[in-house]
Design an enzyme around this catalytic site. Structure first.
Site, PDB file in Angstrom:
ATOM      1  N   HIS A  56       0.840  -1.192   0.101  1.00 48.23           N
ATOM      2  CA  HIS A  56      -0.059  -0.096  -0.044  1.00 48.23           C
ATOM      3  C   HIS A  56       0.889   1.397   0.155  1.00 48.23           C
ATOM      4  O   HIS A  56       0.400   2.298   0.623  1.00 48.23           O
ATOM      5  CB  HIS A  56      -0.849   0.060   1.201  1.00 48.23           C
ATOM      6  CG  HIS A  56      -1.899  -1.287   1.201  1.00 48.23           C
ATOM      7  ND1 HIS A  56      -3.361  -0.892   0.390  1.00 48.23           N
ATOM      8  CD2 HIS A  56      -1.924  -2.266   1.837  1.00 48.23           C
ATOM      9  CE1 HIS A  56      -3.776  -2.177   0.635  1.00 48.23           C
ATOM     10  NE2 HIS A  56      -3.069  -3.013   1.472  1.00 48.23           N
ATOM     11  N   ASN A 129     -10.421  -3.003   2.193  1.00 42.17           N
ATOM     12  CA  ASN A 129     -10.146  -2.711   0.875  1.00 42.17           C
ATOM     13  C   ASN A 129     -11.417  -2.424   0.002  1.00 42.17           C
ATOM     14  O   ASN A 129     -12.426  -2.433   0.758  1.00 42.17           O
ATOM     15  CB  ASN A 129      -9.664  -4.082   0.209  1.00 42.17           C
ATOM     16  CG  ASN A 129      -8.087  -4.369   0.785  1.00 42.17           C
ATOM     17  OD1 ASN A 129      -7.346  -3.662   0.887  1.00 42.17           O
ATOM     18  ND2 ASN A 129      -7.886  -5.549   1.197  1.00 42.17           N
TER      19      ASN A 129
END
EC number: 1.11.1.6
Length: 485
Positions: A56, A129
């Site tokens: 990420h 997510n």
């Protein structure tokens, strides 16, 4: 609760229920990884003497607020969800998973959807997510999975062989792979996608009653995705397209918003549901557990400084507040440690004291020293516990509600191993056009794989989900479905 000056708190400002006894499976142990207070104390202590995110790394963020629209206090005692109309400030970070910080926004990848609620009882982080499931269901496989998404150690190139070899040997990934390779794999913007807590969590009400929950953020902008060719064009011409779009929308007063819903499962249903409700590769049917509206999230303020706010923002699924606790989800259990520990390494032992991470609730604990300790460091106050000098002590009411565990201490898998029903159902729900694009995306991604056995193994998984699914992919790759399927 946390307003009491004698209450001991975590570094994210939540009250500590027990500072004398670690959380164990029974009186003789072993210790539980979900004891995030124990992990934080030990990990912070290890760093008391004096990079880019591993995953990420590329992200964008914004400030906003969360407003409760429905009273669900019958299910949780969490203060920030306690009354209709209550607003809580929050910060969100969107991200891609696999790429470096300079990679393109429009690649095919899951998007991180990490929300920090600055509640009166400490920070609550919901780290999810834009998909309701994940590739794996046990945290012990996470480093290996991410290695396949990164670069080959010799060529420093992306490695399709590693990606599909791992997936083909991990059939639990099929559900998420199907979602990733569908139209949803490349959102049009960060504003035009849903968000999910993905894991199952435990809610506890004021009477100590327990339910299991899943979180769903539904975008009010509608779901929109990018055509593959347009995504590739944008990756070359404007790799920061999503970051730019979010910033410009907020700057123009076009504030993006999401409705938060939860699915609620009675505690005992977990023993009888047809899928293991703690397996993050599975969803709960909304026919069985309908969506219940909780509130609305609105993003209305851009960061003033990207590094200070977005890059230094840290999130951990272990940052709980009273009324919200961990479930036995094995992937979640590992994340409870891994995320906070990554932040202690990447940002520093005192990452929670940075302005973007600092809770609105007062922090009172005995953690001292460590790199970049820019506060008073406790001054001359008492620096250990228990003590007889009137320092903060635990709040028994904040202790997590126990749940029963049984069995031998062993390395074991989930009991349920049906990895094909849900991806097959998803394939059959798609329109013919959506199925065609899904197959084309998978064929395009698997074509560079130079080992036929890997391709055949993966084709077998698609075939078990739906025969047509597997046959179309096999045909696209110029192969036949293996006889052994």
């Amino acid at each position: 609760m946390s307003s009491n000056p004698n209450n001991l708190t975590t570094s994210w400002g939540a009250p500590v229920g027990d500072n004398q006894n670690s959380m164990t499976a029974g009186s003789r142990g072993p210790s539980l990884l979900q004891d995030v207070h124990l992990l934080e104390k030990l990990a912070h202590f290890n760093r008391e003497r004096i990079p880019e995110r591993v995953v990420h790394a590329k992200g964008a963020g914004a400030h906003g607020y969360f407003e409760v629209t429905q009273d669900l206090s019958q299910y949780t005692k969490a203060n920030f969800l306690s009354e209709v109309g209550k607003r809580t400030p929050m910060f969100i970070r969107f991200s891609t998973v696999a790429g470096e910080s300079g990679s393109s926004d429009t690649v095919r990848d899951p998007r991180g959807f990490a929300v920090k609620f600055y509640t009166e009882e400490g920070n609550y982080d919901l780290v999810g997510n834009n998909t309701p499931v994940f590739f794996i269901r046990d945290a012990i496989k996470f480093p290996d999975f991410i290695h396949t998404q990164k670069r080959h150690p010799q060529t420093h190139l992306k490695n399709p062989n590693a990606v599909w070899d791992f997936w083909s040997l991990s059939p639990e990934s099929l559900h998420q792979v199907t979602i990733l390779m569908s139209d949803r794999g490349i959102p049009a913007t960060l504003r035009h996608m849903h968000g999910f807590g993905s894991h199952t969590f435990k809610w506890v009400n004021a009477e100590g009653a327990v339910v299991w929950v899943k979180y769903h953020f539904k975008t009010e902008q509608g779901v929109k995705n990018l055509d593959v060719k347009l995504a590739a064009q944008l990756a070359a011409e404007n790799p920061d397209y999503h970051t730019e779009d979010l910033f410009n929308a907020i700057a123009a007063g076009d504030f993006p918003a999401w409705k938060l819903y939860v699915q609620i499962m009675p505690e005992k249903d977990a023993d009888t549901y047809r899928f293991d409700p703690f397996d993050v590769t599975k969803t709960w049917s909304q026919k069985d557990y309908p969506l219940i509206e909780v509130g609305r999230m609105v993003l209305d303020r851009n960061p003033e400084n990207y590094f200070a706010e977005v890059e230094q923002a840290t999130f951990s699924p272990g940052s709980f507040v009273p009324g919200i606790e961990a479930s036995p989800d094995k992937m979640l259990q590992g994340r409870l440690f891994a995320y906070a520990d990554a932040h202690r390494y990447r940002v520093g032992a005192n990452h929670n004291s940075l302005p973007i991470n600092q809770p609105k609730a007062e922090v009172r604990n005995y953690q001292r020293d460590g790199a970049m300790n820019h506060g008073t460091n406790g001054g001359g106050s008492v620096y250990y516990e228990p003590n007889s000098y009137g320092g903060p002590t635990e709040s028994p009411a904040a202790k997590p509600v126990p749940f029963e565990v049984s069995g031998q201490a062993d390395s074991v898998a989930y009991d349920h191993n049906d990895h094909y029903t849900q991806p097959g159902d998803l394939y059959r729900l798609l329109s013919e056009d959506e199925r065609t694009r899904l197959v084309e995306n998978i064929v395009g991604a698997m074509t560079p794989v130079d080992r036929e056995d890997i391709k055949l193994r993966q084709i077998g998984h698609f075939y078990k989900a739906d025969p047509e699914f597997g046959q179309r992919i096999a045909a696209g790759l110029g192969l036949a479905v293996p006889d052994s399927v």
